[in-house]
Enzyme design. Sequence first.
Site, mmCIF file in Angstrom:
data_model
loop_
_atom_site.group_PDB
_atom_site.id
_atom_site.type_symbol
_atom_site.label_atom_id
_atom_site.label_comp_id
_atom_site.label_asym_id
_atom_site.label_seq_id
_atom_site.Cartn_x
_atom_site.Cartn_y
_atom_site.Cartn_z
ATOM 1 C CG LEU A 1 -1.980 -1.077 1.334
ATOM 2 C CD1 LEU A 1 -2.702 -1.010 2.670
ATOM 3 C CD2 LEU A 1 -2.989 -0.942 0.194
ATOM 4 C CG ASP A 2 0.325 4.271 -2.912
ATOM 5 O OD1 ASP A 2 1.061 3.458 -3.475
ATOM 6 O OD2 ASP A 2 -0.649 4.843 -3.448
#
Length: 244
Positions: A110-111
Site C-alpha cells: 500500500l502507498d
Amino acid sequence: MKESTPKTTRLEKYIATSGIASRRAVKKSIRAGVVTVNGESILVPGHPINVEMDTVEFEGKRVEPLVEHIYLMLNKPAGYLTTRRDERRRPTVMDLVAELPDTIYPVGRLDLETEGLLLFTNDGDFAYRLLHPSHEVEKTYLVWAKGVSDDDAIQRLRQGVMIPSGTTAPAKVKRLRVNKDGATTKFEVVIHEGKKRQVRLMFKAVGHPVIRLKRVQIGNLELGNLPSGEYRFLTSAEISELMR
Ligand code: URA
C-alpha cells in the site's frame, strides 16, 4: 506472543523439529553416527547449528526443519512505508509487527499514505498465489475524492482509464456519499489489478484527485473493525478461502 526463530539451535532440536523423531531418539541416533553437519560426522548432541547456514543430514538425507507459517492482517495507518527495511529509517509497516518473527513480510504493498488491510506472511506460496495477476483477487477500497463526480466520470472509471502504466481493467465503482459542503465524494471501488498507485491515478485521470484511500477487503477477507495500527492472525478458514 510468538517468539522469533533463533538463528542457532542444538543439533537434536533442529532434527526433532523437522518431525523425524523425538529429541530423545534423535540424540541416540547422533551417538550412533548417522548424522552429519556440512558433510562431517557429528557424534555429540548439543552441537550448535546455524539454521540459515548449516546443512544437516540424517541417515544420508537432508533435514529440512518445519517452518511455522504465519498469516496476519494489519490495519495500516497512513505514514508507514510498505517495505521490510528503509535505508533512511522512516517508519515502516515492520515497526507495527516488530514483536513477531522477522521472517514475515508484507504481501503486496500500500502507498505511504494509503490505509487499511495489509496481509503479512512467511509462506511464499500464499504470497505468490495472492499476488499473481492470473488469480485476479478482488481488492476493495474506500476512496474519498475531491469534488463531485458526474456519471460520466464514474462510467469512465468503470470501463477503464488511461494511466501511465496502461489502460486499467473494468472496475466496480459505487458512489456512496457526497460530503455536505460538496468538497469530497466517497466511493467504494473494486479492482483486481495491482498497478502502481492505481486507484489514485484512476481518479486523477477523471479529474477527482484522491484525498484519502483505505483498503477494506481482499477477496472475501474484510478488515472489519480492526483498529488502525493493530494486527490480528487470520483464522484457518480465512487462509483456505484466500488460497482457493
Ligand atoms: N491504489 C493506490 O493508488 N494506492 C494503493 O496503495 C493501493 C491501490
